[in-house]
Design a protein around this motif. Structure first.
Motif, short mmCIF file in Angstrom:
data_model
loop_
_atom_site.label_atom_id
_atom_site.label_comp_id
_atom_site.label_asym_id
_atom_site.label_seq_id
_atom_site.Cartn_x
_atom_site.Cartn_y
_atom_site.Cartn_z
N ASP A 1 25.78 11.76 -4.90
CA ASP A 1 25.48 10.95 -3.73
C ASP A 1 24.71 11.76 -2.69
N GLN A 2 24.15 11.06 -1.74
CA GLN A 2 23.44 11.68 -0.64
C GLN A 2 24.40 12.51 0.21
N LEU B 1 34.02 15.17 -7.50
CA LEU B 1 33.95 16.48 -6.84
C LEU B 1 33.25 16.30 -5.51
N ILE B 2 33.61 17.11 -4.55
CA ILE B 2 32.92 17.15 -3.26
C ILE B 2 32.33 18.55 -3.10
N TRP B 3 31.01 18.62 -3.04
CA TRP B 3 30.31 19.90 -2.82
C TRP B 3 30.10 20.05 -1.31
N TYR B 4 30.43 21.22 -0.79
CA TYR B 4 30.32 21.48 0.66
C TYR B 4 29.20 22.47 0.94
N THR B 5 28.44 22.18 1.97
CA THR B 5 27.43 23.11 2.47
C THR B 5 27.57 23.18 3.99
N MET B 6 27.12 24.28 4.54
CA MET B 6 27.23 24.48 5.99
C MET B 6 25.85 24.53 6.61
N GLY B 7 25.77 24.00 7.82
CA GLY B 7 24.55 24.07 8.59
C GLY B 7 24.57 25.30 9.47
N GLU B 8 23.55 25.44 10.21
CA GLU B 8 23.40 26.60 11.09
C GLU B 8 24.47 26.59 12.19
N VAL B 9 25.02 27.75 12.47
CA VAL B 9 25.99 27.88 13.56
C VAL B 9 25.22 27.82 14.87
N ILE B 10 25.67 26.95 15.76
CA ILE B 10 24.98 26.75 17.03
C ILE B 10 25.90 27.19 18.16
N GLU B 11 25.45 28.15 18.94
CA GLU B 11 26.22 28.56 20.11
C GLU B 11 25.68 27.80 21.31
N TYR C 1 28.59 19.81 5.66
CA TYR C 1 28.14 18.62 4.94
C TYR C 1 28.86 18.50 3.62
N ALA C 2 28.97 17.28 3.12
CA ALA C 2 29.64 17.02 1.85
C ALA C 2 28.75 16.14 0.97
N SER C 3 28.72 16.48 -0.31
CA SER C 3 27.98 15.68 -1.30
C SER C 3 28.95 15.35 -2.43
N LYS C 4 29.15 14.06 -2.67
CA LYS C 4 30.09 13.63 -3.71
C LYS C 4 29.38 13.59 -5.05
N MET C 5 30.00 14.23 -6.05
CA MET C 5 29.49 14.20 -7.42
C MET C 5 30.53 13.51 -8.29
#
Length: 142
Positions: free
Chosen positions: A29-30, A106-116, A46-50
């Motif tokens: 999925d998106q 399955l849920i694949w996780y990715t992280m975005g940029e850390v913003i201070e 972010y999460a992407s369902k497979m």
């Protein structure tokens, strides 16, 4: 970081060939924003369902496929649901006809940029555009 979708797919395909798994199909999925606790505001997850649908010769095929994802695929995933179901036995002598059906989410996780977050002298949040404008204005005066 960025999703490693191609890597995930290649790992599944290689595992299927290596362990002689009769069939592995998947859909991905998106990517969506994953929910975080309220006190976490400086990171994007972010999460992407497979969805995996498999015809397996035995339970070990599922274990081997997940073990290969653990060691061979770039990324962090969690299993939200997984089930195995025995198909009807058609021929006791033919192992390929006596299979298990496996379905996993399955849920694949990715992280975005850390913003201070930065604040001005009045305690108001400064947007990235404001910071660039202030920096540009300051550099013109020198």
């Amino acid at each position: 970081g960025e999703e490693q979708r191609i890597d995930w797919v290649e790992t599944i395909q290689a595992s299927s060939k290596r362990h002689i798994i009769p069939s592995v199909k998947f859909s991905l999925d998106q990517r969506t924003t994953a929910p975080l606790p309220e006190d976490v505001s400086n990171i994007a997850v972010y999460a992407s369902k497979m969805q995996l649908t498999m015809n397996l010769l035995h339970e070990g095929d599922l274990y081997n496929l997940l073990a290969d994802l653990d060691t061979g695929a770039n990324g962090l995933y969690g299993i939200s649901r997984c089930s195995l179901k025995q198909t009807a036995r058609r021929n006791v002598d033919d192992a390929l006809l006596n299979q298990l059906n496996g379905n996993c989410d399955l849920i694949w996780y990715t992280m975005g940029e850390v913003i201070e977050q930065q604040y001005d002298e009045n305690g108001e949040p400064i947007s990235a555009d404001d910071t660039m404008m202030e920096y540009s204005a300051g550099s013109d005066e020198t």
